[in-house]
Design an enzyme around this catalytic site. Structure first.
Site, PDB file in Angstrom:
ATOM      1  N   ASN A  67       0.896  -1.144   0.181  1.00 50.84           N
ATOM      2  CA  ASN A  67      -0.057  -0.217   0.066  1.00 50.84           C
ATOM      3  C   ASN A  67       0.928   1.244   0.000  1.00 50.84           C
ATOM      4  O   ASN A  67       2.092   0.923   0.436  1.00 50.84           O
ATOM      5  CB  ASN A  67      -0.960   0.107   1.154  1.00 50.84           C
ATOM      6  CG  ASN A  67      -2.061  -0.986   1.144  1.00 50.84           C
ATOM      7  OD1 ASN A  67      -2.550  -1.288   0.302  1.00 50.84           O
ATOM      8  ND2 ASN A  67      -1.976  -1.802   2.332  1.00 50.84           N
ATOM      9  N   CYS A  76      -4.800  -7.808  -3.957  1.00 49.22           N
ATOM     10  CA  CYS A  76      -5.208  -6.497  -4.689  1.00 49.22           C
ATOM     11  C   CYS A  76      -5.627  -7.295  -6.138  1.00 49.22           C
ATOM     12  O   CYS A  76      -4.834  -7.360  -6.595  1.00 49.22           O
ATOM     13  CB  CYS A  76      -4.071  -5.501  -4.686  1.00 49.22           C
ATOM     14  SG  CYS A  76      -4.627  -4.087  -5.554  1.00 49.22           S
ATOM     15  N   ASN A  78      -7.532  -5.740  -8.568  1.00 45.93           N
ATOM     16  CA  ASN A  78      -7.259  -4.851  -9.574  1.00 45.93           C
ATOM     17  C   ASN A  78      -5.867  -5.025 -10.225  1.00 45.93           C
ATOM     18  O   ASN A  78      -5.475  -5.092 -11.089  1.00 45.93           O
ATOM     19  CB  ASN A  78      -7.662  -3.577  -9.181  1.00 45.93           C
ATOM     20  CG  ASN A  78      -9.268  -3.312  -9.196  1.00 45.93           C
ATOM     21  OD1 ASN A  78      -9.839  -3.823  -9.750  1.00 45.93           O
ATOM     22  ND2 ASN A  78      -9.621  -2.248  -8.356  1.00 45.93           N
ATOM     23  N   GLU A 220     -10.288   2.068   1.533  1.00 46.34           N
ATOM     24  CA  GLU A 220      -9.168   0.952   1.609  1.00 46.34           C
ATOM     25  C   GLU A 220      -8.100   1.147   2.672  1.00 46.34           C
ATOM     26  O   GLU A 220      -7.591   2.127   2.961  1.00 46.34           O
ATOM     27  CB  GLU A 220      -8.711   0.776   0.521  1.00 46.34           C
ATOM     28  CG  GLU A 220      -7.866  -0.475   0.068  1.00 46.34           C
ATOM     29  CD  GLU A 220      -7.449  -0.502  -1.503  1.00 46.34           C
ATOM     30  OE1 GLU A 220      -6.491  -1.517  -1.629  1.00 46.34           O
ATOM     31  OE2 GLU A 220      -7.597   0.440  -2.328  1.00 46.34           O
ATOM     32  N   ARG A 221      -7.919  -0.100   3.588  1.00 50.00           N
ATOM     33  CA  ARG A 221      -7.038  -0.313   4.488  1.00 50.00           C
ATOM     34  C   ARG A 221      -5.712   0.212   3.687  1.00 50.00           C
ATOM     35  O   ARG A 221      -5.053  -0.061   2.770  1.00 50.00           O
ATOM     36  CB  ARG A 221      -6.988  -1.659   4.972  1.00 50.00           C
ATOM     37  CG  ARG A 221      -5.916  -1.751   5.994  1.00 50.00           C
ATOM     38  CD  ARG A 221      -5.804  -3.233   6.506  1.00 50.00           C
ATOM     39  NE  ARG A 221      -5.543  -4.360   5.181  1.00 50.00           N
ATOM     40  CZ  ARG A 221      -5.431  -5.748   5.388  1.00 50.00           C
ATOM     41  NH1 ARG A 221      -5.415  -6.121   6.577  1.00 50.00           N
ATOM     42  NH2 ARG A 221      -5.114  -6.379   4.387  1.00 50.00           N
ATOM     43  N   CYS A 229     -11.307  -0.722  -5.565  1.00 44.06           N
ATOM     44  CA  CYS A 229     -10.524  -1.693  -4.759  1.00 44.06           C
ATOM     45  C   CYS A 229     -11.115  -2.962  -5.322  1.00 44.06           C
ATOM     46  O   CYS A 229     -12.355  -3.332  -5.166  1.00 44.06           O
ATOM     47  CB  CYS A 229     -10.826  -1.535  -3.278  1.00 44.06           C
ATOM     48  SG  CYS A 229     -10.188  -2.867  -2.375  1.00 44.06           S
ATOM     49  N   GLY A 230     -10.179  -3.793  -5.665  1.00 46.87           N
ATOM     50  CA  GLY A 230     -10.785  -4.998  -6.658  1.00 46.87           C
ATOM     51  C   GLY A 230     -11.083  -6.099  -5.621  1.00 46.87           C
ATOM     52  O   GLY A 230     -12.277  -6.836  -6.057  1.00 46.87           O
TER      53      GLY A 230
END
Length: 326
Positions: A67, A76, A78, A220-221, A229-230
């Protein structure tokens, strides 16, 4: 250190992607590289850093995702499509099992979502409903259950009902007629603070029903409020079926601020997403990992045809302008 990378996106979720096969660096260094390259105030920017990594005897290649704050995510989706495309092109493949941090996902080339849009289908799961694996501490929340389905979580600043799904990273999904972004940020901020009852944090999504599909907005974290966010879309697809709002085994359109994917959940917990893996530009940059700073950016190529193809998808998606919100 200087790194070559491709700036890419999946459904508007954008990343620098490094071919890290054969590169051995400590995790702390990769975390610093992520902070540098994904910093929106720097020369590149992104929702995180993607790494194409070496495979093993059973997986052709692997993926790591850091991240923008330097923390590493379990997955993830995406980003997985982008890494899968890079792996396919590097190894001459059309499908592969991809090693993730804590799981394995299947990816394969799929029919284009639209002309000129590179499209990858990914299958992840099974979805995990046992919140003690996160962990989410039931005694501290006042809940007495291993599963949270359509329940109020007293420790959160809202009366919304949530369904908890891990894909395998943890997600709290709430359905309503509108998306209240202020409320989403307030709830996401509590989860992002890693309270005692949720030490590893969680992603939070507010979901509205949209025609025969769904619209997903996510805090999203490790990122914050994001256009896409996928894994949140996958968790939302599964939660929509689990709660009877949509049917297992039926494909649906999944909309977000960054675009769309096609999603389908099965009753065994497996979720399939089919979406874009778009290259925007390629380049290199110097990175000071210790300070999390990038500089001396050199852009070597622009992928104008791919950018235009995805822009056409966005322009024809009237549902973006019609998004209900509070």
């Amino acid at each position: 250190m200087r790194f070559d990378f491709i700036k890419c996106h999946g459904s508007g979720n954008d990343f620098p992607l490094i071919d890290a096969r054969g590169i051995v660096l400590d995790d702390a260094i990769w975390a610093g590289v992520a902070r540098a390259l994904a910093d929106r105030r720097g020369p590149v920017g992104g929702d995180g850093l993607l790494l194409l990594t070496d495979g093993d005897k059973t997986q052709a290649f692997g993926m790591r995702m850091f991240n923008s704050d330097g923390s590493e995510a379990e997955t993830c989706l995406n980003g997985l499509r982008c890494v899968a495309r890079a792996g396919f092109e590097a190894l001459g493949l059309e499908r592969a099992e991809v090693h993730l941090k804590t799981s394995v996902a299947h990816a394969e080339l799929d029919r284009p979502l639209a002309a000129g849009v590179h499209t990858v289908r990914e299958t992840a799961g099974p979805a995990d409903l046992d919140v003690t694996h996160w962990p989410l501490s039931a005694p501290l929340t006042g809940l007495d259950a291993h599963e949270i389905v359509e329940q109020v979580i007293p420790m959160l600043p809202t009366a919304r009902r949530f369904t908890a799904v891990a894909m395998p990273n943890p997600h709290l999904v709430s359905f309503d007629e509108v998306v209240d972004e202020d409320e989403l940020v307030a709830v996401g901020t509590v989860c992002e603070a890693a309270p005692d009852w949720l030490p590893n944090r969680a992603n939070v999504s507010f979901v509205t029903m949209r025609g025969d599909g769904i619209f997903v907005r996510t805090f999203e974290r490790g990122v914050g409020l994001t256009d896409s966010c996928g894994s949140a879309m996958a968790a939302s697809v599964f939660a929509a079926c689990l709660t009877g709002r949509r049917e297992f085994g039926v494909e649906m359109r999944v909309f977000n601020r960054g675009g769309l994917v096609l999603g389908q959940a099965e009753s065994d917990g497996m979720v399939r997403l089919s979406g874009n893996a778009t290259w925007e530009w390629a380049g290199s940059a110097e990175v000071d990992a210790a300070r999390g700073i990038a500089g001396d950016l050199i852009v070597t190529r622009h992928y104008n045809d791919e950018i235009a193809a995805w822009a056409a998808v966005i322009e024809t998606a009237a549902w973006i302008q019609a998004e209900p919100s509070a």
